[in-house]
Design a protein around this motif. Structure first.
Motif, mmCIF file in Angstrom:
data_model
loop_
_atom_site.group_PDB
_atom_site.id
_atom_site.type_symbol
_atom_site.label_atom_id
_atom_site.label_comp_id
_atom_site.label_asym_id
_atom_site.label_seq_id
_atom_site.Cartn_x
_atom_site.Cartn_y
_atom_site.Cartn_z
ATOM 1 N N UNK A 5 0.803 -1.214 0.000
ATOM 2 C CA UNK A 5 0.000 0.000 0.000
ATOM 3 C C UNK A 5 0.843 1.274 0.000
ATOM 4 N N UNK A 6 2.166 1.133 0.287
ATOM 5 C CA UNK A 6 3.037 2.303 0.325
ATOM 6 C C UNK A 6 3.920 2.429 -0.918
ATOM 7 N N UNK A 7 3.889 1.440 -1.797
ATOM 8 C CA UNK A 7 4.824 1.442 -2.928
ATOM 9 C C UNK A 7 4.627 2.646 -3.837
ATOM 10 N N UNK A 8 3.398 2.905 -4.221
ATOM 11 C CA UNK A 8 3.156 4.040 -5.118
ATOM 12 C C UNK A 8 3.499 5.373 -4.466
ATOM 13 N N UNK A 9 3.082 5.624 -3.211
ATOM 14 C CA UNK A 9 3.494 6.880 -2.573
ATOM 15 C C UNK A 9 5.012 7.016 -2.437
ATOM 16 N N UNK A 10 5.692 5.888 -2.125
ATOM 17 C CA UNK A 10 7.154 5.936 -1.986
ATOM 18 C C UNK A 10 7.801 6.312 -3.312
ATOM 19 N N UNK A 11 7.315 5.729 -4.410
ATOM 20 C CA UNK A 11 7.874 6.046 -5.726
ATOM 21 C C UNK A 11 7.656 7.520 -6.061
ATOM 22 N N UNK A 12 6.439 7.992 -5.845
ATOM 23 C CA UNK A 12 6.126 9.388 -6.165
ATOM 24 C C UNK A 12 7.006 10.342 -5.352
ATOM 25 N N UNK A 13 7.121 10.083 -4.053
ATOM 26 C CA UNK A 13 7.951 10.943 -3.203
ATOM 27 C C UNK A 13 9.418 10.864 -3.622
ATOM 28 N N UNK A 14 9.872 9.672 -4.012
ATOM 29 C CA UNK A 14 11.275 9.499 -4.398
ATOM 30 C C UNK A 14 11.590 10.240 -5.695
ATOM 31 N N UNK A 15 10.644 10.248 -6.618
ATOM 32 C CA UNK A 15 10.850 10.990 -7.866
ATOM 33 C C UNK A 15 11.038 12.474 -7.575
ATOM 34 N N UNK A 16 10.170 13.021 -6.734
ATOM 35 C CA UNK A 16 10.278 14.435 -6.373
ATOM 36 C C UNK A 16 11.595 14.698 -5.648
ATOM 37 N N UNK A 17 12.001 13.778 -4.751
ATOM 38 C CA UNK A 17 13.257 13.944 -4.017
ATOM 39 C C UNK A 17 14.455 13.911 -4.957
ATOM 40 N N UNK A 18 14.484 12.941 -5.873
ATOM 41 C CA UNK A 18 15.600 12.837 -6.808
ATOM 42 C C UNK A 18 15.687 14.084 -7.681
ATOM 43 N N UNK A 19 14.543 14.552 -8.137
ATOM 44 C CA UNK A 19 14.503 15.753 -8.972
ATOM 45 C C UNK A 19 15.031 16.964 -8.206
ATOM 46 N N UNK A 20 14.499 17.167 -7.000
ATOM 47 C CA UNK A 20 14.865 18.344 -6.222
ATOM 48 C C UNK A 20 16.324 18.292 -5.768
#
Length: 618
Positions: free
Chosen positions: A238-253
């Protein structure tokens, strides 16, 4: 006298903040509503989504002046665009599995490498000498314009019904080149920015290369870290999609903070890394990111078009811009295709079609909007026309290619001119005989099964088949789904049929997914399975796998009955045996409608009814 409220400075500021928040909330609501409703209108009336969103954005923006997101959102506008483009690019790079490149024919390999490079150079030259853009802006826009993204080309291919060969070339070009357009633009921007600096030195160039390498490393680390955590069970489902989304933003920033404007490179490498780790949950991840990307693309497109200034919008009709668009349509694309496919087995007609079809999409416009702001801030004043220039090319190519693909392909003899196809999962006597009937009606059909022995029925009747597990990623790469509008799961296992329907729901849509009724007294006992994850039930409640194959073993035959004014549907029903089963209706328009339990289909004159009937009695 009535008491009149008195506001001091603090109270007045508080009221202003409340009013601002209300206005901001309304603007955000309007942007989201317009974006999603545009996508729905496009789906409902089979229109290019870009055209609908363009009209919506222009109406509420420069035409009616209802909103200007650039001003209304203020400081939020830039970061929202940047993060959205990063997520969209990440979603595109998730499709860049190197297994898709292996085994591709020489034409596709040439087009996606040599052809993309030629398109970049030729497009950049046209932007500089024809559109009168500076070299920096020209090379950035040239990189963006090599993209023909799958979000644009795949719907067109489904509607045009091209023959497999040109369809495959256009499909894989879109998938492979899509993530590289923005990547090329990033490199072009960084490189040109450095060489145009007054104090450029070898150290600064080296710093640029090192920064790009660092961004790639950051993306790879994030991608590998996500894949490793998922595969080893460190992140619950249940956390996989939120983790991916947050990680994309983190990697970008993070990448952008370390080396400015390298965030797009980081998220592209991150997506490629995850795609090539072949983790088990990559399918769910793609579905989630695709849904997020559709929402973001809709929102960003409305924001960009609504923010267009009227003067800049009118500049699209400047003769420099018009000639540039014509050059891109009739010179750059055909020339890059013809030069890159020299000494390949593509025919002249195939080269002509592929050289004409290159619709630019929403990703190109969103990335161009992002770089318009970045380049303008860097001192390149001519970059303010990037969004309108890209909008002009996107609108022109979508309209020109979208409405001409079917006509051109027919004239060149590269259209199958066939009816909507049916992909059948599960080989049995019943499913193969049904496939044979569909094939006789000139309906594209394919039977898939993981068992070679079960496919003996298909081999015996000579119907098209594919040996492999339909749920396997490898089989998914081998099968081109473009010709098939319907998928029907006809295996003896109810749970498997439901799993297939659930898996392919994003690709086909639930309205085009069907499966056999559940075998209540035997099999998997799935009476309580949610209808939201299963396909529509076929035929009638009693027509399960055992019943249908038993009828075939008893000699039941498929009958094709054409309804006429002299032989209406009511008469056909009166003469139909009670043990016969209605299968489907082939409309005179060429569309297919399957019978479902409680179905109220009313075939008309010119329609053909397919039914499974008793053999004639001697």
């Amino acid at each position: 006298m009535a008491n009149i409220p008195h506001f001091d400075g603090h109270e007045s500021a508080g009221v202003s903040e409340v009013l601002y928040m209300n206005d901001l909330l309304f603007i955000l609501m309007l942007i989201g509503a317009l974006g999603v409703s545009s996508q729905w209108i496009a789906w409902r009336f089979r229109l290019p989504a870009i055209v609908v969103m363009s009209v919506m954005g222009l109406l509420v923006g420069p035409i009616l002046g209802i909103m200007d997101p650039n001003e209304d959102l203020g400081a939020l506008y830039g970061p929202l665009i940047s993060i959205a483009v990063g997520i969209i690019l990440f979603e595109g790079s998730l499709n860049l599995d190197f297994r898709e490149i292996k085994g591709l024919g020489k034409p596709i390999f040439r087009i996606t490498t040599v052809g993309a490079f030629l398109a970049w150079i030729l497009g950049s030259l046209a932007a500089h000498y024809i559109a009168d853009l500076s070299w920096a802006v020209a090379f950035v826009i040239g990189g963006i314009f090599i993209v023909t993204g799958p979000t644009v080309i795949l719907p067109l291919l489904r509607q045009a019904k091209l023959k497999p060969r040109p369809a495959a070339i256009l499909k894989w070009e879109g998938i492979i080149v899509d993530p590289f357009g923005a990547l090329v633009a990033v490199f072009a921007y960084e490189f040109v920015k450095f060489i145009t600096m007054a104090d450029v030195t070898f150290i600064t160039v080296l710093g640029f290369l090192a920064g790009s390498l660092l961004a790639a490393v950051i993306g790879a680390i994030f991608g590998y870290g996500i894949g490793w955590m998922f595969e080893n069970g460190y992140v619950p489902e249940f956390l996989k999609s939120p983790v991916v989304l947050a990680s994309v933003v983190m990697a970008f920033a993070l990448s952008d903070a370390v080396v400015h404007e390298t965030g797009l490179l980081a998220v592209t490498v991150m997506g490629m890394t995850i795609a090539n780790m072949h983790i088990s949950s990559i399918g769910d991840m793609r579905h989630f990111k695709e849904n997020i990307s559709i929402l973001l693309i809709s929102v960003i497109f409305i924001m960009l078009t609504a923010s267009l200034d009227r003067d800049i919008l009118l500049s699209i009709f400047d003769w420099h811009i018009v000639i540039f668009i014509l050059i891109m349509l009739f010179v750059t694309r055909p020339l890059s295709i013809f030069l890159s496919t020299i000494n390949t087995d593509l025919t002249f007609k195939e080269k002509l079609l592929v050289g004409w079809i290159a619709p630019r999409g929403i990703v190109a416009l969103t990335v161009a909007g992002y770089f318009a702001g970045v380049l303008t801030d860097a001192g390149f004043e001519d970059a303010n026309i990037l969004t309108s220039l890209t909008f002009g090319l996107v609108f022109a190519t979508v309209v020109a290619h979208g409405f001409s693909l079917g006509f051109v392909s027919k004239k060149l003899g590269l259209s199958t001119e066939s009816k909507p196809g049916v992909l059948i999962v599960g080989s049995s006597k019943f499913s193969v005989n049904l496939a044979k009937v569909l094939e006789d009606l000139n309906i594209p059909v394919l039977v898939t099964d993981s068992s070679w022995s079960r496919l003996s029925h298909a081999r015996r009747l000579g119907v098209p088949y594919e040996h492999g597990e339909i749920l396997s990623e490898q089989t998914d790469y081998q099968i081109d789904l473009t010709p098939y509008e319907y998928m029907i799961a006809l295996t003896e296992y109810d749970s498997y049929n439901t799993l297939v329907s659930s898996t392919f729901m994003p690709a086909f849509g639930r309205e085009h997914l069907f499966q056999l009724p559940l075998q209540v007294n035997q099999g998997d006992h799935l009476e309580d399975v949610s209808k939201h994850i299963s396909g529509h039930l076929l035929f009638e409640e009693s027509a399960n796998w055992s019943t249908l194959n038993e009828k075939i073993n008893k000699g039941y035959l498929f009958k094709k009955t054409t309804i006429t004014n002299q032989y209406p549907y009511n008469q056909f029903l009166k003469e139909l045996d009670s043990e016969s089963i209605l299968m489907l209706v082939l409309r005179k328009s060429g569309s297919i409608e399957f019978y479902k339990p409680g179905s109220t289909l009313r075939p008309e004159a010119g329609d053909t009814v397919i039914s499974l009937q008793k053999p004639p009695q001697n």
